[in-house]
Scaffold this motif. Sequence first.
Motif, PDB file in Angstrom:
ATOM      1  N   PRO A  11      15.185  -5.730   7.801  1.00 54.98           N
ATOM      2  CA  PRO A  11      13.871  -6.383   7.753  1.00 54.98           C
ATOM      3  C   PRO A  11      13.076  -6.277   9.055  1.00 54.98           C
ATOM      4  N   GLU A  12      13.734  -6.245  10.201  1.00 49.91           N
ATOM      5  CA  GLU A  12      13.003  -6.175  11.468  1.00 49.91           C
ATOM      6  C   GLU A  12      12.258  -4.855  11.595  1.00 49.91           C
TER       7      GLU A  12
ATOM      8  N   ARG B  88       8.028  -4.129  11.476  1.00 49.47           N
ATOM      9  CA  ARG B  88       7.160  -3.423  12.436  1.00 49.47           C
ATOM     10  C   ARG B  88       6.141  -2.550  11.705  1.00 49.47           C
ATOM     11  N   VAL B  89       6.528  -2.018  10.556  1.00 47.82           N
ATOM     12  CA  VAL B  89       5.575  -1.260   9.747  1.00 47.82           C
ATOM     13  C   VAL B  89       4.460  -2.188   9.275  1.00 47.82           C
ATOM     14  N   GLY B  90       4.844  -3.344   8.747  1.00 53.33           N
ATOM     15  CA  GLY B  90       3.852  -4.305   8.281  1.00 53.33           C
ATOM     16  C   GLY B  90       2.959  -4.814   9.394  1.00 53.33           C
ATOM     17  N   ALA B  91       3.539  -5.037  10.586  1.00 59.24           N
ATOM     18  CA  ALA B  91       2.746  -5.521  11.712  1.00 59.24           C
ATOM     19  C   ALA B  91       1.689  -4.503  12.113  1.00 59.24           C
ATOM     20  N   ALA B  92       2.031  -3.209  12.066  1.00 59.02           N
ATOM     21  CA  ALA B  92       1.059  -2.164  12.399  1.00 59.02           C
ATOM     22  C   ALA B  92      -0.071  -2.128  11.372  1.00 59.02           C
ATOM     23  N   VAL B  93       0.264  -2.333  10.105  1.00 54.55           N
ATOM     24  CA  VAL B  93      -0.763  -2.394   9.063  1.00 54.55           C
ATOM     25  C   VAL B  93      -1.725  -3.548   9.346  1.00 54.55           C
TER      26      VAL B  93
ATOM     27  N   ALA C  46      10.564   5.402  12.679  1.00 61.27           N
ATOM     28  CA  ALA C  46      11.623   4.601  13.291  1.00 61.27           C
ATOM     29  C   ALA C  46      12.584   4.015  12.265  1.00 61.27           C
ATOM     30  N   LEU C  47      12.210   4.011  10.988  1.00 58.22           N
ATOM     31  CA  LEU C  47      13.108   3.526   9.941  1.00 58.22           C
ATOM     32  C   LEU C  47      14.366   4.390   9.833  1.00 58.22           C
TER      33      LEU C  47
ATOM     34  N   ALA D 153       8.229  -2.469   0.999  1.00 58.66           N
ATOM     35  CA  ALA D 153       8.677  -3.858   0.931  1.00 58.66           C
ATOM     36  C   ALA D 153       9.224  -4.199  -0.448  1.00 58.66           C
ATOM     37  N   ALA D 154       8.716  -3.511  -1.468  1.00 57.05           N
ATOM     38  CA  ALA D 154       9.182  -3.750  -2.833  1.00 57.05           C
ATOM     39  C   ALA D 154      10.404  -2.907  -3.195  1.00 57.05           C
ATOM     40  N   GLY D 155      10.856  -2.073  -2.261  1.00 51.67           N
ATOM     41  CA  GLY D 155      12.024  -1.232  -2.513  1.00 51.67           C
ATOM     42  C   GLY D 155      11.734   0.025  -3.310  1.00 51.67           C
TER      43      GLY D 155
END
Length: 233
Positions: A118-119, A123-128, A156-157, A203-205
């Motif tokens: 999740p961390e 970071r992907v979501g934070a950049a969005v 980075a994932l 996020a939804a897989g």
Amino acid sequence: MAVPARGTWLDEIAAARHGLGRSSTAARVADLLREQITDGRLVPGERLPEEDLCRAAKVSRNTMREAFRLLVQERLLVHEFNRGVFVRRVTADGLADLYRVRRILECEGVRCAASAGPEALGRVGAAVEDGERAAASGDWPGVGTADIRFHQAIAALVGSPRVDEMTRHLLAEMRLVFHEMGSPREFHEPYLARNRRIYDLLAAGAADEAERELRAYLNDAETQLTTAYKEPE
């Protein structure tokens, strides 16, 4: 596109010099200059004033020249005989190769998203969200910076320091490419929703669908940028 004032990025180099003693000094100076390129403050064709930089970073000319050499190897700077060191302009052929490598690294990142944790996905979501906030305030160069961070976070994932390093170098070159577009808003605005879409799928897989979205996204961006390169010719 407005060129950032020299004093602005030199001041940031000076402010960051306290960290120079903690690593190889030339490598750290190269990191600071690369950050200025990645954040859009140094633009293609801009000459780097060696003496001013040495004073700002409080390093010797030999150290600064070694930092320049490192960034020349990364294709971010170019040395012109009897003229000095300049921020490089990426060629059309270089653009195609950048996207070739980006597809390898970023699509692998998407495929690794489920095991990244999740961390890393956060970071992907934070950049969005950074990009959306910058757009809401009319800071379109800031949207470009957030977009770079988004793609760094995607790669980075994978969870590989080597991939992270390669991506940092590639996306610094990409920031130079962004300057080819006359209007940051016209270029970046359509991709805000696409960044959000890719993150929501991750996020939804739904990694397979996210990868299809990302490939289409990279194809469209490459086509758009290639057209911009060809127009002046």
